[in-house]
Scaffold this active site. Sequence first.
Site, short mmCIF file in Angstrom:
data_model
loop_
_atom_site.label_atom_id
_atom_site.label_comp_id
_atom_site.label_asym_id
_atom_site.label_seq_id
_atom_site.Cartn_x
_atom_site.Cartn_y
_atom_site.Cartn_z
N CYS A 2 -71.82 -31.50 0.76
CA CYS A 2 -73.27 -31.33 0.92
C CYS A 2 -74.14 -32.27 0.08
O CYS A 2 -73.77 -32.68 -1.02
CB CYS A 2 -73.70 -29.90 0.62
N ARG A 27 -72.56 -37.18 2.88
CA ARG A 27 -72.02 -36.04 2.16
C ARG A 27 -71.85 -34.82 3.05
O ARG A 27 -71.27 -33.82 2.62
CB ARG A 27 -72.93 -35.68 0.98
N TRP A 76 -72.20 -29.87 4.69
CA TRP A 76 -70.79 -29.89 5.09
C TRP A 76 -70.31 -28.46 4.92
O TRP A 76 -70.26 -27.93 3.82
CB TRP A 76 -69.99 -30.84 4.22
N ASN A 112 -75.18 -27.26 -3.33
CA ASN A 112 -73.94 -27.99 -3.09
C ASN A 112 -72.89 -27.37 -3.99
O ASN A 112 -73.08 -27.32 -5.21
CB ASN A 112 -74.12 -29.48 -3.40
N GLY A 113 -71.79 -26.91 -3.40
CA GLY A 113 -70.75 -26.30 -4.21
C GLY A 113 -70.15 -25.10 -3.52
O GLY A 113 -70.25 -24.95 -2.29
N GLU A 495 -52.67 -46.45 2.42
CA GLU A 495 -54.10 -46.61 2.58
C GLU A 495 -54.46 -47.07 3.98
O GLU A 495 -55.44 -46.59 4.57
CB GLU A 495 -54.63 -47.60 1.54
N LYS A 499 -56.88 -45.04 6.66
CA LYS A 499 -58.07 -45.63 7.27
C LYS A 499 -58.06 -45.43 8.77
O LYS A 499 -59.07 -45.10 9.38
CB LYS A 499 -58.14 -47.14 6.96
N GLU A 502 -58.50 -41.47 9.66
CA GLU A 502 -59.72 -40.76 9.31
C GLU A 502 -60.93 -41.22 10.10
O GLU A 502 -61.87 -40.45 10.30
CB GLU A 502 -60.00 -40.86 7.81
N HIS A 518 -34.25 -41.26 8.12
CA HIS A 518 -34.06 -39.88 7.66
C HIS A 518 -34.97 -38.94 8.44
O HIS A 518 -35.60 -38.05 7.88
CB HIS A 518 -34.31 -39.78 6.16
N LYS A 617 -68.03 -37.65 2.00
CA LYS A 617 -67.70 -38.72 1.06
C LYS A 617 -67.06 -38.21 -0.22
O LYS A 617 -66.09 -38.78 -0.71
CB LYS A 617 -68.97 -39.51 0.73
#
Length: 622
Positions: A2, A27, A76, A112-113, A495, A499, A502, A518, A617
Site C-alpha cells: 500500500c 505499491r 494492495w 499501510n501495514g 533472476e 523477471k 513476474e 534429478h 514494489k
Amino acid sequence: MCGIVGYTGEQEAAGILLQGLTKLEYRGYDSSGMAVLSEDGAIRVVKATGRLKNLEEKTEQGKTLPGFCGIGHTRWATHGEPNEKNAHPHVSGSDPEGAYAEAASAVVGVHNGIIENQEELKEKLLRHGYVFYSDTDTEIAIKLVDYYLKKYGIGPIDAINRMMVRVRGSYALALMFRDYPGEIYAARKDSPMIIGKSDSGSFLASDVPAILNYTRRVYYIGNYQAARILPGEIHFFDLNGDEISIPETEITWDAKAAEKNGYEHFMMKEIHEQPGALEATLHHYLKDGGLDFSEAGLTRDLLKNTETIHIVACGSAWHAGMAAQYTIEDLAEIPVRVELASEFRYRKLLPGRNALLIAISQSGETADTLEAVRIARKKGMRTVGLVNVRGSGIAREADHVLYTMAGPEIAVATTKAFTAQLMVMYALAVQFAYVRGKISEETYRAYIGELEALPEKAEKCLENKEPLQRFASRFVGVTDAFFIGRGADYAACLEGSLKLKEISYIHSEAYAAGELKHGTISLLEDNTLMIGVLTQKRLMEKTLSNLAECKARGAFLMGVTSFEESPAESLMDDLIYVPETEEHFSGIPAVIPLQLLGYYVSVSRGLDVDKPRNLAKSVTVE
C-alpha cells in the site's frame, strides 16, 4: 505494500494527493481513495476500485473534492477483498457516507501495514457499540483511536499513542480529525513513512517519489513515534506524548528520475539507467584508486577478522546474495551462507565467532529482512544493511549501512537496483580478499579496473536489443520456460527466471544445470523453451552437455554467452552475446538481456509491465 500520501497547506489538496498516488501506485493498485477536509468543515471520502485512473475519473481529477487538507491511499489487499467497501480511507462511524454526523470526534484514516491482533480488538470495539462496514484491519485501528478519544476525552496524539500500545503488527497511519481542521496526524511502526515540508505546506507519504516534486526537506519518523502535521509546521512525539526532535534530511534524488522521460514504461527506462547507476554506486566507494568502506564503519580490521558471513534477503535481493556468495567465497575464502529472510527468521541461529550478517533490500523496509537484522543483533552479530533508500528501517537499525546509488526505482520488477546491489557486493568481495591477503596489490588493482569497466559493458548490452525483441515475439505464446546455469550463471538464471514470470505470467523456473536429471528433465516436451547462461569458461562445457540432453528431447535452446566461436554456436538455436567480463563479475552483463527478454515478452503479451498483477514494489508485511 500500500501507498499513503497526505497534504495540508495553501494549495488544493486533491490534485496533490492524486499526483502523489500516481507516483505510489507501484505499491498497490487494487483500489484507491481520498479524504479531503472541505471548506464547510466536512471531511468527504471518495473511493474507487481498480487502477488509480478510476478515482481520477470519479473525482474529475480531484475537482469534486475541494479543500486544502487531505489524505489518500492506493491499496494492495491484505485483509478483505479489493472492493470499494474495503478501500481506504476508513472512518470511525458506521459507514463512509454517514460517519460524520454521529460524533464531533470523527476520525478518518489510511494505513499501510497489517494489524495482527485485529480479532481481539474488533471484539472489544463491538462490545462498545461500534459497527463495522468493511473486512479490513485498518477500520479497526481507526475506530480504536476514536474509542480512546471518547473514553478519555483526550487529544489526537494521546489517543494515537494508546492505540500504538494496544495494537500488534505494522503500520504507517495517516489520520484526520473533524475537530482539528487543517491538521494531519501520523504514526509509524515498521512500515515506511516520510514527512516533508515546503514553504507552501506539509506532506506525508510512503516513499520519496510521491513528494519529490514539492519538497526535498523530509523527516524519517521512527517506530512508535507520532506526528502532528500542520501547514509548514511539523511536531513529533514519542510514546509518552513528549515532543521530540527529528533531524531534517535533504533528498538528493533528481525529480526527473521518478518520471518516464519519454520511455513507454518505467521498467525500460530503469533498464537503460543501469550504466549510470553502476558507475555512481561504484564511485561512491572508490577513493584514491582504492575501495573504501570506512564511511559505513566497515574498517579493514572488521573485514579482516570476519570469519563467516550470513546474507539474508528476499526475491531479487536474495539472487544478488546468491551471486555474491560465489564471488566472496572464491576471492576472500570466507564461508558464506545465503538465506531467504523469511526462513532465517524461524530457525535457530548459530552465528559462530566474528559472524557478519548482510541484509539486502532495495527499499530497506522489507519486513522479513528487517526482522532478520533485529534477530541477528539480539544474537550479538554485527549487521550490515545494503539498501537504496536513506532513512529506511534497515538503514536505521543495522550497525553499518551500504547504499546503492540507483535512484528511485518505480517499476515493480527491479532492474537497476539489482545490478547496483551486485556492484556493491562485488566490490566488497574484492576488499575482503585484499585486506585478508588473499590477492596481491596487482590483482586488487586489476579487479578494480574490471569493476570500473562494468558500466560501459552494461551499456553495450543495451545496444543490441533487436534480437531479443524478435525472440520475444516468437515465443510470446510459450507456457513454460526453464533457465539453467552453474555457479554464478545459476544466480543470473534465478533472476532472469523471476523477471520472466513476474511480468509476463509465464511459468518459469531456474535450476542449477546439474540438477536437471534429478527430476526436471521429465517436464521437457517439443519446443520447451530452455535458456542457458554461459559466462563461466571453466563450467561452460558441463552446462553445454546438460543443454544437449535437453535438445535431444525436443527443447528449443536459447543461450546468453560472452564467448564467441565457442561450442555453443553449433548447439544453441539462438545466442545472445554479452561483453566478456572477469568471471567473478559476469552476473551484471549476463542479467541485462534476461531483463530485456522478460520486458519484451510482457509487452508482446499486452500486459502492464510496470504493475504486474498481485505484486507490489515493497513487501512490508509478512
